[in-house]
Design a protein around this motif. Structure first.
Motif, PDB file in Angstrom:
ATOM      1  N   GLY A  42       0.815  -1.211   0.000  1.00 41.71           N
ATOM      2  CA  GLY A  42       0.000   0.000   0.000  1.00 41.71           C
ATOM      3  C   GLY A  42       0.842   1.251   0.000  1.00 41.71           C
ATOM      4  O   GLY A  42       2.071   1.208   0.019  1.00 41.71           O
ATOM      5  N   THR A  58      -3.844   3.300   3.349  1.00 42.11           N
ATOM      6  CA  THR A  58      -4.312   1.947   3.626  1.00 42.11           C
ATOM      7  C   THR A  58      -3.169   0.975   3.382  1.00 42.11           C
ATOM      8  O   THR A  58      -2.467   1.079   2.377  1.00 42.11           O
ATOM      9  CB  THR A  58      -5.504   1.586   2.715  1.00 42.11           C
ATOM     10  N   THR A  60      -2.393  -3.166   3.165  1.00 40.57           N
ATOM     11  CA  THR A  60      -3.056  -4.453   2.984  1.00 40.57           C
ATOM     12  C   THR A  60      -2.030  -5.580   3.111  1.00 40.57           C
ATOM     13  O   THR A  60      -0.826  -5.336   3.170  1.00 40.57           O
ATOM     14  CB  THR A  60      -3.734  -4.528   1.603  1.00 40.57           C
ATOM     15  N   SER A 119      -6.361  -5.795   6.136  1.00 38.36           N
ATOM     16  CA  SER A 119      -6.310  -4.403   5.710  1.00 38.36           C
ATOM     17  C   SER A 119      -6.379  -3.477   6.924  1.00 38.36           C
ATOM     18  O   SER A 119      -7.124  -3.733   7.866  1.00 38.36           O
ATOM     19  CB  SER A 119      -7.484  -4.122   4.776  1.00 38.36           C
TER      20      SER A 119
END
Length: 174
Positions: A42, A58, A60, A119
């Motif tokens: 990310g 974010t 992940t 996530s």
């Protein structure tokens, strides 16, 4: 029902239908996070806030649960263990952790908590003025953002007992 109540309900019901202009915030810098084997996890943006900067993005591909995440003093991410990123960013020469009675340093960040799908959202304010943060984040050897395998306990010096470094990225101006 009274006319006032009906008018109020009508106003509330239509308020969400109004077109509100949206302003996207342009990041000033970004960090692309990668695992030791080169897998992308990310991107985290550095954006201006009212007094300083915020990290937002974010991540992940993590195992579910909390992970220590820290700013590191050297913007170099050589895998697989990312020791090249050096120690935590600590310009004020403080101890580690928000629960440490001796205070915390700039590299200390709240745990990143991944959901069951792996996530995690990051949105946090960095401590310090823009002038100080510019000097500390964008010095000659740059800055790295490192994600750890386990949670930070917010008090154990130097790394919060957060375990192995599992992802790293270098903060780069856009």
């Amino acid at each position: 029902m009274s006319q006032r109540f009906i008018a109020l309900i009508s106003l509330v019901a239509t308020a969400g239908c109004a077109t509100v202009p949206t302003h996207s915030v342009q990041p000033l810098a970004q960090v692309a996070l990668f695992t030791g084997d080169g897998r992308a996890l990310g991107t985290v943006d550095l954006i201006a806030s009212s007094d300083g900067y915020q990290l937002a993005g974010t991540v992940t591909g993590l195992t579910p649960g909390p992970h220590g995440i820290h700013l590191h003093a050297t913007g170099l991410c050589e895998g697989p263990e990312f020791t090249s990123a050096g120690s935590h960013l600590n310009p004020g020469i403080h101890q580690h952790g928000s629960m440490n009675p001796a205070g915390q340093h700039l590299g200390d960040l709240p745990n990143l908590v991944a959901d069951q799908g792996g996530s995690a959202r990051l949105a946090l304010e960095l401590r310090g003025t823009r002038a100080d943060l510019d000097q500390d984040l964008f010095d000659s050897d740059r800055t790295a953002l490192v994600v750890h395998a386990g949670p930070d306990d917010y008090q154990t010096d130097p790394s919060g007992n957060s375990g192995k470094r599992i992802a790293c990225g270098v903060l780069k101006r856009i």
